[in-house]
Design an enzyme around this catalytic site. Structure first.
Site, short mmCIF file in Angstrom:
data_model
loop_
_atom_site.label_atom_id
_atom_site.label_comp_id
_atom_site.label_asym_id
_atom_site.label_seq_id
_atom_site.Cartn_x
_atom_site.Cartn_y
_atom_site.Cartn_z
CE1 TYR A 133 -7.94 4.40 -5.19
CE2 TYR A 133 -9.26 6.38 -5.03
CZ TYR A 133 -8.40 5.47 -4.46
OH TYR A 133 -8.00 5.63 -3.17
CE LYS A 208 2.11 -5.41 1.17
NZ LYS A 208 3.06 -5.32 2.27
CG ASP A 268 -5.77 12.36 3.65
OD1 ASP A 268 -5.58 13.13 2.67
OD2 ASP A 268 -6.86 12.24 4.22
#
Ligand code: ATP
Length: 372
Positions: A133, A208, A268
């Site tokens: 981001y 990851k 979410d």
């Protein structure tokens, strides 16, 4: 006297903040807490009237607050993202709110999409400033700057002879994720301190690192470094495995610390598991600065002005704010009142399958508080 900046914002924002404020007033009175409020009319109406999204002067005034309580930003009358970026993201960056705190709890009486409701009580500590981001990236065409050429060369070295003419089809875009030692360390530290303070025995570090070895390799190093200073167990989990476990055996998770993008996605999923967007609270926290608390949902223009919005996410955001400001007992009382209303199940907004209005839901929590 602590000072709270209130930004009701757009759509259902003012509707849910109204109810959250009522609960805050009662619980403050019960605990002898004194807050001074200042309301900031930021959002679509302010922008359309004045052409101003967020002024330096407003930032100055907000910087004198102990916390900010925000409803929602965004309205179909303005370009999507303008206010979300111009207000929400700007505030997060300006106040360096590097922790996105997202409790995911399934309260008794709340329908969850999982077939058999399991114990769901986990807290996400999402890094809020770095990762993918940071906005570093580009769409690259042949013959652009030497920098982008070099990147292209490296990305395509297996496939292309860079000396040959490349067609439009050979366009590529790249976006970089950045993890810094200081950026990772501080959010991981927050997660371990939270687990320690609340007696939660496990921190799950999400990444990851098997594929994105550089960025999340550094992330792992920081987890090792920080965890060595705390008496809390830790585990590493890949993000894909976390998604699977959140559905199959969510009860195994307590505190999860995650890089920005994986946190965005997993929380979410968490909101769905806890009964929907209307119930999910969040905090954007700078432990040494001005933190901001807001329900997870957006302005929901489809239901705005209809009295249908669920105010529970906003009320639980107030509880998070109280806890962060050091008023744990008041926070617990508010959460308990929400819990008992949800458990009784006779007051439910339409998103939970009921017919109650936003105000009725708010009133139910307030009367429960008054009974204490
Ligand atoms: P934004 O871009 O501002 O996040 P959005 O429309 O993409 O807005 P939300 O506003 O978060 O996303 O909401 C998506 C849908 O979920 C809404 O259209 C609404 O139907 C439902 N919803 C969101 N919040 C609530 C709430 N508090 N109570 C009831 N329903 C809600």
């Amino acid at each position: 006297m602590q000072k709270i900046g209130v930004i009701p914002g757009d759509g259902i924002g003012p509707e849910v903040i109204r109810e959250a404020r009522k609960a805050l007033d009662i619980v403050s009175e019960m605990h002898g807490l004194e807050f001074e409020y200042e309301e900031f009319p930021l959002g679509t109406a302010h922008y359309l009237d004045t052409g101003e999204v967020l002024s330096e002067e407003t930032l100055q005034r907000l910087s004198k607050k102990n916390a900010i309580l925000l409803g929602a930003m965004g309205d179909p009358r303005v370009k999507p993202g303008l206010l979300e970026k111009g207000v929400l993201l700007r505030l997060r960056f300006h106040f360096d709110q590097y922790v996105n705190l997202r409790p995911v709890k399934l309260y008794e009486g709340v329908p969850s999409p999982l077939a058999d409701s399991k114990r769901i009580d986990m807290t996400f500590v999402r890094e809020n400033t770095e990762d993918f981001y940071v906005g570093i990236g580009a769409r690259v065409k042949k013959g652009l700057s030497s920098n982008s050429f070099d990147l292209k060369r490296r990305a395509y070295e297996a496939k292309f002879d860079v000396g040959v003419e490349l067609e439009d089809e050979d366009d590529l875009a790249y976006q970089m994720g950045v993890v810094s030692k200081t950026g990772a360390r501080r959010v991981i530290e927050f997660a371990f301190q939270l687990a320690e303070r609340k007696g939660l025995g496990l921190v799950t570090a999400v990444d990851k690192a098997n594929v994105l070895t550089e960025a999340y390799g550094l992330w792992r190093e920081m987890v090792e470094e920080v965890s060595a200073k705390h008496a809390v167990a830790k585990e590493f989990q890949y993000v894909d495995a976390v998604a699977l476990h959140m559905v199959r055996n969510p009860e195994r998770f307590k505190v999860l610390v995650t890089p920005n993008m994986f946190g965005d996605i997993l929380t979410d999923l968490g909101a769905a598991l806890q009964g929907g967007l209307g119930l999910a609270p969040s905090g954007n926290i700078n432990p040494a600065g001005v933190s901001m608390f807001e329900p997870v949902h957006g302005s929901a223009p489809d239901i705005a002005g209809k009295g249908m919005a669920n105010p529970i996410g906003a009320m639980l955001s107030v509880a998070l704010m109280l806890e962060t400001l050091g008023h744990e007992k008041a926070a617990t009382d508010l959460e308990e009142a929400v819990k008992s209303v949800l458990r009784r199940g006779d007051t439910r907004t339409p998103d939970m399958g009921g017919k109650s209005t936003t105000a009725q839901m708010g009133e139910a929590v307030v009367s429960d508080l008054k009974r204490k």
